[in-house]
Design a protein around this motif. Structure first.
Motif, PDB file in Angstrom:
ATOM      1  N   LYS A   1       1.009  -1.117  -0.098  1.00 46.81           N
ATOM      2  CA  LYS A   1      -0.144   0.029  -0.157  1.00 46.81           C
ATOM      3  C   LYS A   1       0.811   1.300  -0.069  1.00 46.81           C
ATOM      4  CE  LYS A   1      -4.062   1.822   0.314  1.00 46.81           C
ATOM      5  NZ  LYS A   1      -5.257   1.613  -0.687  1.00 46.81           N
ATOM      6  N   PHE A   2       1.984   1.292   0.762  1.00 48.12           N
ATOM      7  CA  PHE A   2       2.718   2.276   0.882  1.00 48.12           C
ATOM      8  C   PHE A   2       3.632   2.566  -0.529  1.00 48.12           C
ATOM      9  CE2 PHE A   2       7.153   4.113   1.680  1.00 48.12           C
ATOM     10  CZ  PHE A   2       6.707   5.490   2.265  1.00 48.12           C
ATOM     11  N   ARG A   3       3.965   1.596  -1.009  1.00 45.87           N
ATOM     12  CA  ARG A   3       4.708   1.632  -2.494  1.00 45.87           C
ATOM     13  C   ARG A   3       3.584   2.178  -3.810  1.00 45.87           C
ATOM     14  NH1 ARG A   3       7.064  -3.334  -0.990  1.00 45.87           N
ATOM     15  NH2 ARG A   3       5.427  -4.521  -2.000  1.00 45.87           N
ATOM     16  N   LYS A   4       2.268   1.657  -3.286  1.00 45.69           N
ATOM     17  CA  LYS A   4       1.631   2.254  -4.343  1.00 45.69           C
ATOM     18  C   LYS A   4       1.100   3.785  -4.228  1.00 45.69           C
ATOM     19  CE  LYS A   4      -3.471   1.448  -5.861  1.00 45.69           C
ATOM     20  NZ  LYS A   4      -4.625   0.400  -5.629  1.00 45.69           N
ATOM     21  N   LEU A   5       0.965   4.267  -2.738  1.00 49.01           N
ATOM     22  CA  LEU A   5       0.963   5.679  -2.563  1.00 49.01           C
ATOM     23  C   LEU A   5       2.020   6.428  -2.938  1.00 49.01           C
ATOM     24  CD1 LEU A   5      -0.649   5.663   0.839  1.00 49.01           C
ATOM     25  CD2 LEU A   5      -1.891   6.056  -1.066  1.00 49.01           C
ATOM     26  N   VAL A   6       3.159   5.886  -2.926  1.00 49.92           N
ATOM     27  CA  VAL A   6       4.429   6.639  -3.417  1.00 49.92           C
ATOM     28  C   VAL A   6       4.316   6.678  -4.969  1.00 49.92           C
ATOM     29  CG1 VAL A   6       6.881   6.486  -3.560  1.00 49.92           C
ATOM     30  CG2 VAL A   6       5.972   5.931  -1.500  1.00 49.92           C
ATOM     31  N   ARG A   7       3.994   5.442  -5.739  1.00 49.47           N
ATOM     32  CA  ARG A   7       3.890   5.681  -7.100  1.00 49.47           C
ATOM     33  C   ARG A   7       2.851   6.700  -7.577  1.00 49.47           C
ATOM     34  NH1 ARG A   7       4.653   0.175  -6.676  1.00 49.47           N
ATOM     35  NH2 ARG A   7       2.462  -0.497  -6.894  1.00 49.47           N
ATOM     36  N   MET A   8       1.902   6.787  -6.924  1.00 53.27           N
ATOM     37  CA  MET A   8       0.693   7.700  -7.094  1.00 53.27           C
ATOM     38  C   MET A   8       1.131   9.139  -7.183  1.00 53.27           C
ATOM     39  SD  MET A   8      -2.562   5.630  -5.582  1.00 53.27           S
ATOM     40  CE  MET A   8      -3.758   7.395  -6.067  1.00 53.27           C
ATOM     41  N   THR A   9       1.770   9.312  -6.127  1.00 51.34           N
ATOM     42  CA  THR A   9       2.384  10.672  -5.601  1.00 51.34           C
ATOM     43  C   THR A   9       3.400  11.193  -6.897  1.00 51.34           C
ATOM     44  OG1 THR A   9       2.111  10.345  -3.343  1.00 51.34           O
ATOM     45  CG2 THR A   9       3.761  12.314  -3.963  1.00 51.34           C
ATOM     46  N   GLU A  10       4.260  10.375  -7.197  1.00 52.00           N
ATOM     47  CA  GLU A  10       5.192  10.520  -8.145  1.00 52.00           C
ATOM     48  C   GLU A  10       4.562  11.029  -9.472  1.00 52.00           C
ATOM     49  OE1 GLU A  10       7.643   7.125  -8.251  1.00 52.00           O
ATOM     50  OE2 GLU A  10       8.971   7.719  -6.594  1.00 52.00           O
ATOM     51  N   ARG A  11       3.456  10.015  -9.877  1.00 51.36           N
ATOM     52  CA  ARG A  11       2.701  10.344 -11.196  1.00 51.36           C
ATOM     53  C   ARG A  11       1.906  11.656 -11.119  1.00 51.36           C
ATOM     54  NH1 ARG A  11      -0.150   4.422 -11.570  1.00 51.36           N
ATOM     55  NH2 ARG A  11       1.788   3.135 -11.844  1.00 51.36           N
ATOM     56  N   GLN A  12       1.814  11.905  -9.959  1.00 54.97           N
ATOM     57  CA  GLN A  12       0.834  13.255 -10.007  1.00 54.97           C
ATOM     58  C   GLN A  12       1.723  14.595 -10.091  1.00 54.97           C
ATOM     59  OE1 GLN A  12      -1.187  13.297  -6.150  1.00 54.97           O
ATOM     60  NE2 GLN A  12      -2.918  12.037  -6.736  1.00 54.97           N
ATOM     61  N   ARG A  13       3.100  14.267  -9.511  1.00 58.88           N
ATOM     62  CA  ARG A  13       4.276  15.470  -9.825  1.00 58.88           C
ATOM     63  C   ARG A  13       4.577  15.403 -10.995  1.00 58.88           C
ATOM     64  NH1 ARG A  13       8.028  14.092  -4.323  1.00 58.88           N
ATOM     65  NH2 ARG A  13       6.723  14.857  -2.856  1.00 58.88           N
ATOM     66  N   GLU A  14       4.726  14.354 -11.740  1.00 60.74           N
ATOM     67  CA  GLU A  14       5.048  14.320 -13.150  1.00 60.74           C
ATOM     68  C   GLU A  14       4.034  14.985 -14.091  1.00 60.74           C
ATOM     69  OE1 GLU A  14       5.952  10.144 -13.957  1.00 60.74           O
ATOM     70  OE2 GLU A  14       7.864  10.142 -12.997  1.00 60.74           O
ATOM     71  N   SER A  15       2.726  14.822 -13.636  1.00 54.73           N
ATOM     72  CA  SER A  15       1.723  15.445 -14.641  1.00 54.73           C
ATOM     73  C   SER A  15       1.468  16.935 -14.351  1.00 54.73           C
ATOM     74  CB  SER A  15       0.384  14.757 -14.368  1.00 54.73           C
ATOM     75  OG  SER A  15       0.222  14.896 -12.853  1.00 54.73           O
ATOM     76  N   ILE A  16       1.829  17.226 -13.377  1.00 54.66           N
ATOM     77  CA  ILE A  16       1.913  18.964 -12.976  1.00 54.66           C
ATOM     78  C   ILE A  16       3.016  19.418 -14.052  1.00 54.66           C
ATOM     79  CG2 ILE A  16       2.243  20.863 -11.410  1.00 54.66           C
ATOM     80  CD1 ILE A  16       1.443  18.587  -9.139  1.00 54.66           C
TER      81      ILE A  16
END
Length: 317
Positions: A302-317
């Motif tokens: 779950k933690f790794r999934k949250l980290v990946r989602m956060t990184e994707r959101q940063r890249e999309s900005i």
């Protein structure tokens, strides 16, 4: 500086209980909150073991929420002035004390049955059965603690509702020593015997299975270590508290004829055991990682999934 014997309890409450409860809250609250949230959001399928562990974590979490107020009152040499808060605090404390060891008994039973019935075909391994056992356990603990609430209400009335006492300092029409001894027997000694009994059964079953496996690489020793550690944990943490609590209650009886300083020394020793007994709420989360079904792996995923989602959101900005 030489202290008068009547000042010992004040010193211990301010400089021992206050920091001890504060430390236990700071360590235990985040870890138990993590477990509760992890079970709610990360667990795809609930087994009987998870139900017992979740109830144990909720009980610990509620109890830990009472410690900051206690720590503040002891640190500032203040007494609880709200009768309702006094009753709730003592009620939560003792319900947690006796529900914890009871849920650990069911967890040990669950591990024993799981080794014996790996396919979970035993009715006691069914989630529905675990829910029934959990409900009956909460009911049993509340029945055990109910007379204490009656004692506290009577004691508060005699003190004009402005002095909140610990259980071992209560006085009333009910035989406090008899009740304390009965609570020790039903709430602590019998469950502890259950823990030891299941540990013995697990050890016997593992010996039989290891002989059948004929030195294969599969190891079944972890459930035994966990069950044995649980029994040792409660033996070490709960025994001094219950022994000294009963001694403290007995020392208040007129027939003992003890001097004031002797009573204060007994109370001081009893005070020393209280944070030790409540330490189980800080240590319990360790068992969630060893007794839960891949709980640690689920949290990490779950933690790794949250980290990946956060990184994707940063890249999309």
């Amino acid at each position: 500086m030489v202290l008068n014997c009547t000042e010992i309890d004040y010193v211990l409450k301010r400089y021992y209980l206050a920091p001890s409860y504060g430390i236990e809250f700071c360590i235990g609250f985040p870890s138990n909150l993590l477990v509760v949230l992890g079970y709610i959001f990360c667990l795809p399928k609930w087994h009987s073991c998870n139900i017992y562990l979740f109830n144990l974590a909720v009980s610990d979490l509620i109890f830990l929420c009472t410690l900051p107020r206690l720590s503040y009152l002891y640190a500032n040499d203040q007494s609880e002035t709200c009768p309702l808060a006094c009753l709730i605090n003592r009620y939560v404390l003792h319900v947690n004390l006796y529900s914890s060891i009871l849920f650990m008994v069911w967890l040990s039973m669950d591990r024993f049955l799981l080794i014996r019935h790996p396919s979970r075909n035993h009715y006691l391994l069914k989630p529905r059965t675990a829910l029934i056992v959990t409900g009956l356990s909460w009911l049993a603990v509340n029945v055990e603690v109910a007379p204490m609430i009656v004692l506290m209400i009577h004691d508060l009335q005699s003190e004009n509702w402005n002095r909140c006492k610990d259980f071992a300092s209560l006085k009333g029409h009910v035989n406090v020593l008899g009740y304390s001894l009965g609570l020790t027997l039903t709430g602590y000694i019998l469950p502890l015997l259950g823990l030891c009994g299941f540990s013995h059964q697990i050890a016997h079953l593992l010996c039989v299975q290891e002989k059948a496996l004929q030195n294969r690489s599969t190891s079944y020793k972890r459930p035994l270590r966990v069950a044995a550690s649980t029994a040792v944990l409660f033996l070490v943490l709960y025994t001094p508290y219950h022994v000294l609590r009963n001694v403290r209650v007995a020392s208040q009886e007129a027939w003992t004829g003890l001097q004031v300083c002797t009573k204060m020394y007994i109370e001081a020793t009893y005070i020393l055991t209280r944070p030790l007994a409540f330490l189980h709420s800080v240590i319990n989360p360790v068992f969630y990682f060893f007794m839960g079904d891949k709980f640690k792996e689920l949290l990490e995923a779950k933690f790794r999934k949250l980290v990946r989602m956060t990184e994707r959101q940063r890249e999309s900005i």
